[in-house]
Write a protein that holds these residues in place. Structure first.
Motif, PDB file in Angstrom:
ATOM      1  N   VAL A 100       0.837  -1.205   0.000  1.00 31.37           N
ATOM      2  CA  VAL A 100       0.000   0.000   0.000  1.00 31.37           C
ATOM      3  C   VAL A 100       0.870   1.252   0.000  1.00 31.37           C
ATOM      4  CG1 VAL A 100      -1.675   1.341   1.327  1.00 31.37           C
ATOM      5  CG2 VAL A 100      -1.949  -1.144   1.131  1.00 31.37           C
ATOM      6  N   SER A 101       1.912   1.250   0.812  1.00 28.03           N
ATOM      7  CA  SER A 101       2.807   2.415   0.876  1.00 28.03           C
ATOM      8  C   SER A 101       3.518   2.631  -0.451  1.00 28.03           C
ATOM      9  CB  SER A 101       3.836   2.226   1.997  1.00 28.03           C
ATOM     10  OG  SER A 101       3.214   2.190   3.261  1.00 28.03           O
ATOM     11  N   ILE A 102       3.913   1.534  -1.098  1.00 29.01           N
ATOM     12  CA  ILE A 102       4.563   1.648  -2.406  1.00 29.01           C
ATOM     13  C   ILE A 102       3.598   2.225  -3.426  1.00 29.01           C
ATOM     14  CG2 ILE A 102       5.393   0.300  -4.373  1.00 29.01           C
ATOM     15  CD1 ILE A 102       6.968  -1.401  -2.468  1.00 29.01           C
ATOM     16  N   LEU A 142       3.939   5.607  -5.742  1.00 25.85           N
ATOM     17  CA  LEU A 142       3.827   5.596  -7.204  1.00 25.85           C
ATOM     18  C   LEU A 142       2.742   6.552  -7.685  1.00 25.85           C
ATOM     19  CD1 LEU A 142       4.192   1.768  -7.950  1.00 25.85           C
ATOM     20  CD2 LEU A 142       5.926   3.543  -8.186  1.00 25.85           C
ATOM     21  N   GLU A 143       1.693   6.715  -6.875  1.00 25.12           N
ATOM     22  CA  GLU A 143       0.571   7.582  -7.250  1.00 25.12           C
ATOM     23  C   GLU A 143       0.685   8.977  -6.640  1.00 25.12           C
ATOM     24  OE1 GLU A 143      -2.972   5.491  -6.161  1.00 25.12           O
ATOM     25  OE2 GLU A 143      -2.630   3.855  -7.611  1.00 25.12           O
ATOM     26  N   HIS A 144       1.766   9.217  -5.875  1.00 22.46           N
ATOM     27  CA  HIS A 144       2.025  10.526  -5.262  1.00 22.46           C
ATOM     28  C   HIS A 144       0.847  11.006  -4.414  1.00 22.46           C
ATOM     29  CE1 HIS A 144       5.642  10.853  -7.699  1.00 22.46           C
ATOM     30  NE2 HIS A 144       4.942  10.540  -8.756  1.00 22.46           N
ATOM     31  N   ARG A 145       0.386  10.128  -3.539  1.00 19.22           N
ATOM     32  CA  ARG A 145      -0.728  10.512  -2.658  1.00 19.22           C
ATOM     33  C   ARG A 145      -0.577   9.828  -1.296  1.00 19.22           C
ATOM     34  NH1 ARG A 145      -4.253   6.279  -2.299  1.00 19.22           N
ATOM     35  NH2 ARG A 145      -4.203   4.705  -3.954  1.00 19.22           N
ATOM     36  N   ARG A 151      11.056  11.101  -2.932  1.00 13.09           N
ATOM     37  CA  ARG A 151      12.040  12.017  -3.510  1.00 13.09           C
ATOM     38  C   ARG A 151      13.014  11.250  -4.417  1.00 13.09           C
ATOM     39  NH1 ARG A 151      12.239  13.807   1.889  1.00 13.09           N
ATOM     40  NH2 ARG A 151      14.356  12.973   2.139  1.00 13.09           N
ATOM     41  N   TYR A 152      13.376  10.047  -3.993  1.00 13.50           N
ATOM     42  CA  TYR A 152      14.267   9.217  -4.816  1.00 13.50           C
ATOM     43  C   TYR A 152      13.614   8.941  -6.167  1.00 13.50           C
ATOM     44  CZ  TYR A 152      16.775   5.063  -6.440  1.00 13.50           C
ATOM     45  OH  TYR A 152      17.475   4.159  -7.207  1.00 13.50           O
TER      46      TYR A 152
END
Length: 218
Positions: free
Chosen positions: A48-50, A54-57, A68-69
């Motif tokens: 879920v965190s990944i 990926l969705e910037h939310r 940031r990476y």
């Protein structure tokens, strides 16, 4: 060379957004990249965190460095990558979240050199006075074309890890430089290769080998 050839053969798959599985493949590869960076920093990240990264939310603050990476990938431009301090500065400003970049190469030794009666002085990273000349030599080496790509990437990964030119985020900067080399040679798909595993797998073995290389100067 065989591996590089196989990547070139795969380019039509990776560079075709119209492909049915394009987004799934890209997200899977990026997920592996993020997991390995987290692992290198002794953190575990869930699916879920990944996905949030990926969705910037709703990114968990403890994983903001991973977001940031990932943003640093936007710096890859396979048509105009110039390997110099400016490239490294753009990466570093992104991964630190500090666009003003009021710090760059470290100004202090990471640890005091420790005396060893067998092999002399060992350093956790290069002494401060050697960082700039060693990084200049490393960036010059990056431009060489007389060695296979993966050999050059392996050498750069080792030397960067020895120098540790920054006070923080050396792991991330190491991989970003290596990925820039790959992108520059084989195209944008190179950014998705999960070479972050170089920093998260068999680290005790890698550290032992690095120590032996420093001792013997091989």
């Amino acid at each position: 060379e065989i591996y590089t050839l196989s990547l070139h053969d795969a380019l039509p798959i990776f560079d075709s957004p119209e492909s049915i599985d394009y987004q799934r493949i890209m997200n899977s590869l990026l997920s592996n990249c993020l997991r390995n960076i987290a692992k290198a920093n002794n953190k575990t990240i869930d699916d879920v965190s990944i996905q949030n990264i990926l969705e910037h939310r709703n990114v968990d603050p403890q994983f903001s460095y991973l977001e940031r990476y990932l943003e640093a990938f936007d710096k890859f431009d396979d048509d105009s990558i110039v390997f110099n301090d400016e490239l490294l500065a753009s990466f570093y400003a992104t991964v630190t979240g500090n666009p003003e970049l009021n710090e760059f190469y470290r100004t202090k030794d990471l640890e005091e050199p420790r005396q060893n009666v067998v092999i002399g002085r060992e350093y956790v990273g290069a002494p401060v006075q050697l960082i700039e000349p060693q990084m200049e030599a490393l960036l010059s080496f990056v431009e060489r074309r007389d060695l296979p790509l993966l050999v050059r990437v392996g050498i750069v990964c080792y030397v960067f890890n020895y120098i540790k030119p920054f006070s923080r985020y050396n792991r991330e900067m190491n991989v970003l430089l290596c990925k820039a080399m790959i992108v520059n040679e084989i195209g944008s798909c190179g950014a998705y290769l999960p070479i972050e595993c170089l920093l998260s797998e068999q680290q005790l073995v890698v550290a032992s080998l690095a120590k032996e290389v420093q001792r013997t100067r091989d």
